[in-house]
Write an enzyme that holds these catalytic residues in place. Structure first.
Site, PDB file in Angstrom:
ATOM      1  N   HIS A 130      19.898  25.650  56.380  1.00 49.35           N
ATOM      2  CA  HIS A 130      20.947  26.043  57.319  1.00 49.35           C
ATOM      3  C   HIS A 130      20.401  25.900  58.743  1.00 49.35           C
ATOM      4  O   HIS A 130      19.265  26.291  59.022  1.00 49.35           O
ATOM      5  CB  HIS A 130      21.327  27.525  57.134  1.00 49.35           C
ATOM      6  CG  HIS A 130      22.134  27.812  55.908  1.00 49.35           C
ATOM      7  ND1 HIS A 130      22.530  26.853  55.001  1.00 49.35           N
ATOM      8  CD2 HIS A 130      22.642  28.987  55.458  1.00 49.35           C
ATOM      9  CE1 HIS A 130      23.253  27.431  54.044  1.00 49.35           C
ATOM     10  NE2 HIS A 130      23.321  28.730  54.291  1.00 49.35           N
ATOM     11  N   CYS A 159      22.372  34.679  54.081  1.00 49.77           N
ATOM     12  CA  CYS A 159      21.370  33.679  54.461  1.00 49.77           C
ATOM     13  C   CYS A 159      21.382  33.344  55.958  1.00 49.77           C
ATOM     14  O   CYS A 159      20.327  33.276  56.599  1.00 49.77           O
ATOM     15  CB  CYS A 159      21.561  32.405  53.644  1.00 49.77           C
ATOM     16  SG  CYS A 159      23.274  32.029  53.245  1.00 49.77           S
ATOM     17  N   SER A 187      23.959  24.027  49.263  1.00 52.41           N
ATOM     18  CA  SER A 187      23.238  24.764  48.217  1.00 52.41           C
ATOM     19  C   SER A 187      23.492  26.266  48.293  1.00 52.41           C
ATOM     20  O   SER A 187      23.322  26.969  47.299  1.00 52.41           O
ATOM     21  CB  SER A 187      21.731  24.485  48.284  1.00 52.41           C
ATOM     22  OG  SER A 187      21.248  24.774  49.574  1.00 52.41           O
ATOM     23  N   GLY A 188      23.944  26.754  49.452  1.00 53.72           N
ATOM     24  CA  GLY A 188      24.310  28.165  49.583  1.00 53.72           C
ATOM     25  C   GLY A 188      25.396  28.576  48.612  1.00 53.72           C
ATOM     26  O   GLY A 188      25.483  29.732  48.209  1.00 53.72           O
ATOM     27  N   THR A 247      19.376  30.999  36.085  1.00 55.55           N
ATOM     28  CA  THR A 247      19.620  29.555  35.985  1.00 55.55           C
ATOM     29  C   THR A 247      20.290  28.990  37.234  1.00 55.55           C
ATOM     30  O   THR A 247      20.495  27.785  37.328  1.00 55.55           O
ATOM     31  CB  THR A 247      20.526  29.256  34.776  1.00 55.55           C
ATOM     32  OG1 THR A 247      21.693  30.094  34.891  1.00 55.55           O
ATOM     33  CG2 THR A 247      19.822  29.540  33.464  1.00 55.55           C
ATOM     34  N   GLY A 248      20.652  29.838  38.165  1.00 57.23           N
ATOM     35  CA  GLY A 248      21.355  29.373  39.367  1.00 57.23           C
ATOM     36  C   GLY A 248      20.416  28.811  40.410  1.00 57.23           C
ATOM     37  O   GLY A 248      19.186  28.846  40.262  1.00 57.23           O
ATOM     38  N   ASN A 270      17.689  27.805  53.237  1.00 54.45           N
ATOM     39  CA  ASN A 270      18.644  28.873  52.901  1.00 54.45           C
ATOM     40  C   ASN A 270      18.411  29.466  51.521  1.00 54.45           C
ATOM     41  O   ASN A 270      18.782  30.615  51.267  1.00 54.45           O
ATOM     42  CB  ASN A 270      20.079  28.346  53.005  1.00 54.45           C
ATOM     43  CG  ASN A 270      20.324  27.128  52.132  1.00 54.45           C
ATOM     44  OD1 ASN A 270      19.683  26.079  52.332  1.00 54.45           O
ATOM     45  ND2 ASN A 270      21.201  27.240  51.165  1.00 54.45           N
ATOM     46  N   SER A 301      24.207  30.193  29.233  1.00 57.91           N
ATOM     47  CA  SER A 301      22.836  29.735  29.467  1.00 57.91           C
ATOM     48  C   SER A 301      21.802  30.393  28.556  1.00 57.91           C
ATOM     49  O   SER A 301      20.619  30.031  28.607  1.00 57.91           O
ATOM     50  CB  SER A 301      22.432  29.999  30.918  1.00 57.91           C
ATOM     51  OG  SER A 301      23.145  29.186  31.788  1.00 57.91           O
ATOM     52  N   VAL A 352      19.726  29.928  43.396  1.00 61.51           N
ATOM     53  CA  VAL A 352      18.869  30.958  43.979  1.00 61.51           C
ATOM     54  C   VAL A 352      17.914  31.533  42.924  1.00 61.51           C
ATOM     55  O   VAL A 352      16.727  31.728  43.179  1.00 61.51           O
ATOM     56  CB  VAL A 352      19.708  32.087  44.623  1.00 61.51           C
ATOM     57  CG1 VAL A 352      18.821  33.241  45.076  1.00 61.51           C
ATOM     58  CG2 VAL A 352      20.513  31.549  45.793  1.00 61.51           C
TER      59      VAL A 352
END
Ligand code: 25A
Ligand code: L14
Length: 335
Positions: A243, A130, A160-161, A13-14, A316, A42, A16
């Site tokens: 990035h 990344c 977002s990293g 769910t993240g 990234n 989740s 990445v």
């Protein structure tokens, strides 16, 4: 008939994890069964994969029965605890966290740079940081053809990293700022909207941050060259995805910029965008959803024939995380 594999995504769910699911689909990875795992919070949520809706399950020690490949991106402590269960169940773990990267018996892989290392694995293969991934792609042809002595890099890293919470923080803080409302930072130590923060991850004893030390140490490991001198400054910028990096290199042989552009153009995974007359160069806004790492702004040092500066940009969440992990899986099954 191509063989198909049971794949698990931990942290599905993240930020990445979602990109891992999307990348398996975009690259048509031969998936038999896809298992989506996250925290109890989740569990029960439905996520899309191809034409299916898949229910997210809670990650437990027993989650990996029958799984062939497990992609982890739920943070270092989750990988530390659960990757051994996945390995015991017979799965190969491809881990996106920093937890296993510098362990001697764990290969650290960028498939275009050191694919051979994949096959030395003992159950766990680590996905590099990344910022390191996109940089080593640009460095590999330089190291192979010109001899790489020194690298000085400054990064401009998207929020977002850090994951979903940080994406929300930049959105909410930006609108709060424009509406003259108060907003107390929750994810970062300082306000990120309309600002720059010269700190990513925690500080170490030597004054560098952990993110900077990851770039230094991981580059040497991936490129199999402990002598490369790397110096990094990592900066968080108010960008959602992509990035960017300003890179300065010193080489053994003199640099011919036209020749280096040609080497980059031929290198798998790189896209050259370098046309000053047309004001064309890589930018993070153009990187979202793109698989290739973009290089440009190449110019020779005005003081030396053995040094040059350039600019590298990548998504990234894709090449910096999900795509690189799926490419490792592709190489793994090709053997
Ligand atoms: O230790 P490291 O290596 O430094 O990594 C730390 C973190 O960095 C990210 C990743 O965050 C990781 O958690 N990360 C790691 N490597 C990265 C890389 N190379 C990287 N980011 C970029 N590049 P993330 O946000 O991408 O992913 C977090 C996922 O981990 C799951 N998780 C957390 N604890 C878990 C766990 N899974 C299993 N067991 C645990 N104990 C987490 O799932 C997520 O999938 P979750 O279910 O706990 O929470 C997601 C749910 O929360 C909702 N949500 C989140 N923020 C908001 C929100 N909803 C509304 N508003 C929000 N602001 C989500 O919708 C979802 O339902
Ligand atoms: O080591 O906050 O993979 O941007 C990747 C992104 C750690 C933190 C890693 C960030 C990280 C990070």
């Amino acid at each position: 008939m191509t063989k198909k594999y049971n794949v698990a995504v931990v942290g599905a769910t993240g930020a990445v994890g979602q990109k891992m699911i999307e990348t398996l689909q975009r690259r048509n990875f031969p998936v038999n069964k896809l298992k989506l795992l996250a925290s109890a919070k989740s569990a029960g949520k439905m996520l899309n994969y191809k034409d299916e809706l898949i229910v997210v399950e809670e990650l437990t020690e027993a989650s990996f029965e029958g799984i062939n490949i497990a992609l982890f991106s739920a943070g270092g402590s989750i990988s530390e605890k659960y990757a051994p269960y996945a390995v015991d169940s017979g799965a190969v773990v491809i881990d996106n966290t920093s937890h296993f990267r510098m362990k001697e018996d764990v290969p650290l892989v960028v498939p275009e740079v050191n694919p051979e290392d994949i096959f030395t694995h003992q159950g766990i293969i680590a996905n590099p940081n990344c910022s390191t991934i996109q940089m080593v792609l640009s460095l590999k042809p330089i190291a192979d053809h010109l001899g790489l002595k020194k690298v000085v890099v400054s990064t401009y890293q998207a929020v977002s990293g850090t994951g979903k919470k940080a994406i929300e923080e930049l959105k909410e803080q930006s609108s709060a700022f424009l509406n003259k409302e108060k907003y107390t930072p929750k994810v970062y130590p300082h306000t990120i909207s309309f600002n720059l923060i010269p700190q990513i991850d925690v500080f170490e004893e030597n004054g560098f941050t952990k993110e900077e030390m990851k770039m230094i140490n991981e580059t040497k490991k991936i490129m199999h060259d402990a002598k490369i001198q790397v110096n990094a400054t990592c900066v968080r910028v108010p960008v959602f995805v992509g990035h960017s990096e300003s890179v300065y290199v010193e080489t053994e042989k003199p640099i011919n910029v036209e020749e280096l552009r040609g080497l980059w153009e031929k290198f798998e995974g790189l896209k050259l965008i370098d046309d000053p007359k047309e004001q064309l160069y890589p930018m993070p806004r153009n990187s979202e959803g793109v698989f290739d790492t973009m290089v440009g702004r190449l110019r020779k040092d005005v003081n030396s024939d053995h040094a040059a500066s350039f600019w590298v940009v990548a998504d990234n969440l894709l090449k910096g995380a999900a795509l690189n992990a799926v490419q490792i899986a592709e190489k793994l099954i090709s053997n």
